[in-house]
Motif scaffolding. Structure first.
Motif, PDB file in Angstrom:
ATOM      1  N   GLN A   1       0.830  -1.203   0.000  1.00 53.66           N
ATOM      2  CA  GLN A   1       0.000   0.000   0.000  1.00 53.66           C
ATOM      3  C   GLN A   1       0.866   1.255   0.000  1.00 53.66           C
ATOM      4  O   GLN A   1       0.671   2.180   0.787  1.00 53.66           O
ATOM      5  CB  GLN A   1      -0.950  -0.002   1.196  1.00 53.66           C
ATOM      6  N   ASP A   2       1.823   1.298  -0.910  1.00 56.36           N
ATOM      7  CA  ASP A   2       2.769   2.410  -1.003  1.00 56.36           C
ATOM      8  C   ASP A   2       2.060   3.645  -1.572  1.00 56.36           C
ATOM      9  O   ASP A   2       1.563   3.613  -2.699  1.00 56.36           O
ATOM     10  CB  ASP A   2       3.928   1.996  -1.918  1.00 56.36           C
ATOM     11  N   PRO A   3       1.988   4.769  -0.836  1.00 56.43           N
ATOM     12  CA  PRO A   3       1.215   5.930  -1.310  1.00 56.43           C
ATOM     13  C   PRO A   3       1.962   6.760  -2.357  1.00 56.43           C
ATOM     14  O   PRO A   3       3.154   7.023  -2.224  1.00 56.43           O
ATOM     15  CB  PRO A   3       0.988   6.738  -0.030  1.00 56.43           C
ATOM     16  N   HIS A   4       1.242   7.172  -3.404  1.00 56.20           N
ATOM     17  CA  HIS A   4       1.775   8.043  -4.455  1.00 56.20           C
ATOM     18  C   HIS A   4       0.655   8.958  -4.924  1.00 56.20           C
ATOM     19  O   HIS A   4      -0.486   8.845  -4.482  1.00 56.20           O
ATOM     20  CB  HIS A   4       2.306   7.215  -5.641  1.00 56.20           C
ATOM     21  N   HIS A   5       0.992   9.868  -5.846  1.00 56.02           N
ATOM     22  CA  HIS A   5      -0.005  10.760  -6.437  1.00 56.02           C
ATOM     23  C   HIS A   5       0.054  10.657  -7.957  1.00 56.02           C
ATOM     24  O   HIS A   5       1.138  10.587  -8.540  1.00 56.02           O
ATOM     25  CB  HIS A   5       0.218  12.206  -6.000  1.00 56.02           C
ATOM     26  N   LEU A   6      -1.120  10.645  -8.563  1.00 50.56           N
ATOM     27  CA  LEU A   6      -1.197  10.566 -10.012  1.00 50.56           C
ATOM     28  C   LEU A   6      -0.802  11.889 -10.668  1.00 50.56           C
ATOM     29  O   LEU A   6      -0.178  11.897 -11.727  1.00 50.56           O
ATOM     30  CB  LEU A   6      -2.621  10.185 -10.430  1.00 50.56           C
ATOM     31  N   ASP A   7      -1.155  12.997 -10.028  1.00 47.10           N
ATOM     32  CA  ASP A   7      -0.920  14.311 -10.629  1.00 47.10           C
ATOM     33  C   ASP A   7       0.187  15.052  -9.890  1.00 47.10           C
ATOM     34  O   ASP A   7       0.511  14.755  -8.734  1.00 47.10           O
ATOM     35  CB  ASP A   7      -2.212  15.140 -10.582  1.00 47.10           C
ATOM     36  N   THR A   8       0.762  16.040 -10.572  1.00 46.76           N
ATOM     37  CA  THR A   8       1.863  16.805  -9.980  1.00 46.76           C
ATOM     38  C   THR A   8       1.397  17.682  -8.832  1.00 46.76           C
ATOM     39  O   THR A   8       2.176  18.010  -7.941  1.00 46.76           O
ATOM     40  CB  THR A   8       2.529  17.682 -11.057  1.00 46.76           C
ATOM     41  N   ALA A   9       0.124  18.057  -8.821  1.00 47.60           N
ATOM     42  CA  ALA A   9      -0.389  18.886  -7.736  1.00 47.60           C
ATOM     43  C   ALA A   9      -0.645  18.086  -6.463  1.00 47.60           C
ATOM     44  O   ALA A   9      -0.893  18.658  -5.404  1.00 47.60           O
ATOM     45  CB  ALA A   9      -1.685  19.580  -8.180  1.00 47.60           C
TER      46      ALA A   9
ATOM     47  N   VAL B   1      -4.643  13.776  -6.526  1.00 46.32           N
ATOM     48  CA  VAL B   1      -5.200  12.460  -6.844  1.00 46.32           C
ATOM     49  C   VAL B   1      -4.275  11.388  -6.270  1.00 46.32           C
ATOM     50  O   VAL B   1      -3.189  11.145  -6.799  1.00 46.32           O
ATOM     51  CB  VAL B   1      -5.372  12.264  -8.365  1.00 46.32           C
ATOM     52  N   GLY B   2      -4.712  10.773  -5.175  1.00 50.51           N
ATOM     53  CA  GLY B   2      -3.883   9.763  -4.540  1.00 50.51           C
ATOM     54  C   GLY B   2      -4.013   8.398  -5.187  1.00 50.51           C
ATOM     55  O   GLY B   2      -5.016   8.086  -5.834  1.00 50.51           O
ATOM     56  N   MET B   3      -2.995   7.584  -5.031  1.00 50.87           N
ATOM     57  CA  MET B   3      -3.022   6.208  -5.532  1.00 50.87           C
ATOM     58  C   MET B   3      -2.154   5.354  -4.620  1.00 50.87           C
ATOM     59  O   MET B   3      -1.123   5.798  -4.126  1.00 50.87           O
ATOM     60  CB  MET B   3      -2.543   6.140  -6.987  1.00 50.87           C
ATOM     61  N   ARG B   4      -2.608   4.119  -4.373  1.00 52.12           N
ATOM     62  CA  ARG B   4      -1.891   3.206  -3.482  1.00 52.12           C
ATOM     63  C   ARG B   4      -1.767   1.828  -4.128  1.00 52.12           C
ATOM     64  O   ARG B   4      -2.640   0.977  -3.947  1.00 52.12           O
ATOM     65  CB  ARG B   4      -2.619   3.070  -2.140  1.00 52.12           C
TER      66      ARG B   4
ATOM     67  N   VAL C   1       7.770  -2.862  -5.546  1.00 48.72           N
ATOM     68  CA  VAL C   1       9.050  -3.525  -5.339  1.00 48.72           C
ATOM     69  C   VAL C   1      10.152  -2.484  -5.508  1.00 48.72           C
ATOM     70  O   VAL C   1      10.148  -1.707  -6.466  1.00 48.72           O
ATOM     71  CB  VAL C   1       9.249  -4.678  -6.339  1.00 48.72           C
ATOM     72  N   ARG C   2      11.096  -2.475  -4.566  1.00 45.80           N
ATOM     73  CA  ARG C   2      12.182  -1.493  -4.605  1.00 45.80           C
ATOM     74  C   ARG C   2      13.531  -2.189  -4.489  1.00 45.80           C
ATOM     75  O   ARG C   2      13.615  -3.364  -4.126  1.00 45.80           O
ATOM     76  CB  ARG C   2      12.014  -0.472  -3.476  1.00 45.80           C
ATOM     77  N   SER C   3      14.559  -1.440  -4.809  1.00 45.69           N
ATOM     78  CA  SER C   3      15.920  -1.958  -4.705  1.00 45.69           C
ATOM     79  C   SER C   3      16.230  -2.290  -3.245  1.00 45.69           C
ATOM     80  O   SER C   3      15.475  -1.927  -2.333  1.00 45.69           O
ATOM     81  CB  SER C   3      16.909  -0.918  -5.244  1.00 45.69           C
ATOM     82  N   GLY C   4      17.356  -2.950  -3.022  1.00 46.89           N
ATOM     83  CA  GLY C   4      17.699  -3.388  -1.678  1.00 46.89           C
ATOM     84  C   GLY C   4      17.756  -2.262  -0.672  1.00 46.89           C
ATOM     85  O   GLY C   4      17.425  -2.458   0.505  1.00 46.89           O
TER      86      GLY C   4
ATOM     87  N   GLN D   1      -5.500   1.067 -14.758  1.00 42.74           N
ATOM     88  CA  GLN D   1      -4.931   1.331 -13.436  1.00 42.74           C
ATOM     89  C   GLN D   1      -3.458   0.933 -13.384  1.00 42.74           C
ATOM     90  O   GLN D   1      -2.615   1.687 -12.880  1.00 42.74           O
ATOM     91  CB  GLN D   1      -5.723   0.563 -12.379  1.00 42.74           C
ATOM     92  N   ALA D   2      -3.145  -0.239 -13.911  1.00 46.39           N
ATOM     93  CA  ALA D   2      -1.754  -0.696 -13.925  1.00 46.39           C
ATOM     94  C   ALA D   2      -0.880   0.237 -14.761  1.00 46.39           C
ATOM     95  O   ALA D   2       0.274   0.520 -14.398  1.00 46.39           O
ATOM     96  CB  ALA D   2      -1.689  -2.125 -14.469  1.00 46.39           C
ATOM     97  N   LEU D   3      -1.412   0.727 -15.874  1.00 41.99           N
ATOM     98  CA  LEU D   3      -0.670   1.667 -16.717  1.00 41.99           C
ATOM     99  C   LEU D   3      -0.373   2.951 -15.946  1.00 41.99           C
ATOM    100  O   LEU D   3       0.737   3.502 -16.046  1.00 41.99           O
ATOM    101  CB  LEU D   3      -1.466   1.973 -17.984  1.00 41.99           C
ATOM    102  N   ALA D   4      -1.352   3.432 -15.187  1.00 43.00           N
ATOM    103  CA  ALA D   4      -1.127   4.641 -14.389  1.00 43.00           C
ATOM    104  C   ALA D   4      -0.024   4.413 -13.364  1.00 43.00           C
ATOM    105  O   ALA D   4       0.843   5.278 -13.160  1.00 43.00           O
ATOM    106  CB  ALA D   4      -2.427   5.054 -13.700  1.00 43.00           C
ATOM    107  N   TYR D   5      -0.023   3.247 -12.710  1.00 40.93           N
ATOM    108  CA  TYR D   5       1.019   2.949 -11.734  1.00 40.93           C
ATOM    109  C   TYR D   5       2.390   2.969 -12.389  1.00 40.93           C
ATOM    110  O   TYR D   5       3.345   3.574 -11.873  1.00 40.93           O
ATOM    111  CB  TYR D   5       0.775   1.570 -11.102  1.00 40.93           C
TER     112      TYR D   5
END
Length: 416
Positions: A298-306, A309-312, A317-320, A348-352
């Motif tokens: 459930q890593d929080p991000h935003h779709l827009d620069t402002a 629009v939140g997305m989780r 997956v991240r580097s070590g 949705q996957a494309l937006a991520y």
């Protein structure tokens, strides 16, 4: 009555199937409206054909609840109970389940209904936890006393008694069985004793466990569950605690998040959407550690620069070192359509992938016509993967599929 409507065999027990056909049930308007607002069913609407009846259709919540008038509403899962409890056990304690992926990581006693299986499993776990005696620990106590023990709470003493003694407002550390861990176990036992459908032998054993925890205070209604920290001292309690917390979150309205509609129900419900999501994300997180990668749920991000629009995403997956995104995954408790496409999920996957700057994104479904489908996004250079995780597979097969997806995620192209 249309062909989807089925009358129950008894007004005292109503049987629904997960995402199955609607059932026409005699209900008063108040109970029907409460069921519709509670969110435990896919839909609850007045029956247009039969006066005084409501059409109830189950969604992804499975289990049993007792509703107004004493009627019991049972919702059976599409997945076998033994497999369902494997998913639950893995989500609660992945390290133990990964070592032992055989059927029966949680002992369900051979029961093929959720509530009896749950009651048996919790009682067995609590019995194992208490086998070496009831765990005791230090707990901070604040009280009024006739003598000084511990430290005087000077501010409370002045405010309440204007400097007069006794009584004295004191605080001290008591060595007691009334700990957060034991309170959770006792609360789970008491909740299970009130559930419909618990077998008599299991009910007797639960009553025995309640006696063993008699020195523990009950939880205060309306309060959040007490917090406990895993440690060497409570290691023998941990499997029972994780399962007991699942019981309390699935049964007790007073421990549910704010905003849930108040409905006088007593029972246990599992959200299969959440259970599948937890199994997939926790399983992938554990498997990715073998590849030196970390994962955030459930890593929080935003779709827009402002940042409006939140997305989780379910899993990033991240580097070590946890800095650079490597891949993104979303779990969907859905069955792939005949044409293999679920367009909203692909968007949705494309937006991520776009927001995270990735060349691919992954969707994991509960079933599908093919093990993997790949879609190349026109003009974007992004690939979208649709994986199928068939829950009818044995536990070893499920974990094998997750390991295969983890290998693919670890080998995903990295942006410089």
């Amino acid at each position: 009555m249309n062909e989807e409507e089925v009358s129950p065999p008894s007004t005292e027990e109503v049987f629904l199937r997960e995402h199955g056909p609607a059932v026409s049930v005699p209900l008063d308007s108040e109970t029907g409206r409460a069921l519709a607002a509670a969110g435990i069913l896919r839909s609850a609407t007045p029956d247009p054909v039969r006066a005084g009846h409501w059409l109830l259709r189950a969604g992804s919540s499975v289990g049993a609840v007792r509703i107004a008038g004493g009627a019991v509403l049972r919702i059976t899962p599409k997945t076998s109970v033994s497999r369902l409890f494997f998913l639950l056990g893995f989500s609660l304690d992945p390290a133990r389940a990964w070592r032992d992926s055989r059927e029966g990581t949680i002992d369900t006693g051979g029961y093929d209904d959720i509530v009896p299986a749950l009651a048996h499993a919790v009682e067995r776990q609590i019995d194992a936890a208490l086998r070496q005696g009831v765990l005791q620990g230090y707990r901070t106590v604040e009280e009024s006393a006739l003598f000084v023990r511990g430290r005087i709470r000077e501010a409370d003493q002045v405010r309440r008694h204007f400097g007069r003694t006794p009584p004295v407002e004191i605080t001290f550390d008591a060595y007691t069985a009334d700990t957060a861990e034991n309170r959770i176990l006792r609360a789970a036992v008491e909740r299970l004793l009130r559930l419909p459908g618990v077998a008599a032998p299991v009910r007797r054993r639960l009553a025995h466990q309640r006696v063993r925890l008699a020195d523990v205070l009950p939880l205060v209604r309306g309060h959040a569950l007490p917090r406990w920290q895993p440690s060497r001292l409570n290691s023998r309690y941990q499997p029972a605690l994780r399962l007991a917390e699942a019981v309390l979150r699935g049964t007790s309205p007073e421990h549910r998040p704010a905003g849930v509609a108040p409905l006088a129900i007593d029972g246990f419900l599992l959200d299969m959407n959440k259970l599948f999501e937890d199994f997939v994300t926790v399983g992938l997180r554990e498997a990715l550690r073998e590849h030196g990668l970390t994962a955030r749920l459930q890593d929080p991000h935003h779709l827009d620069t402002a940042g409006r629009v939140g997305m989780r995403p379910d899993l990033v997956v991240r580097s070590g070192d946890g800095r650079a995104p490597v891949a993104v995954v979303d779990a969907k408790y859905k069955v792939e359509k005949a044409d293999g496409l679920l367009n909203a999920d692909l968007y949705q996957a494309l937006a991520y992938a776009t927001v995270l700057g990735l060349d691919e994104a992954h969707l994991v479904y509960a079933a599908g016509r093919q093990p993997v489908r790949v879609h190349e996004v026109h003009g974007a250079g992004i690939r979208l993967f649709q994986h199928s995780l068939d829950l009818s597979r044995p536990p070893e097969g499920l974990l094998s599929v997750l390991e295969g997806i983890a290998r693919q995620l670890a080998g995903a192209p990295r942006n410089p």
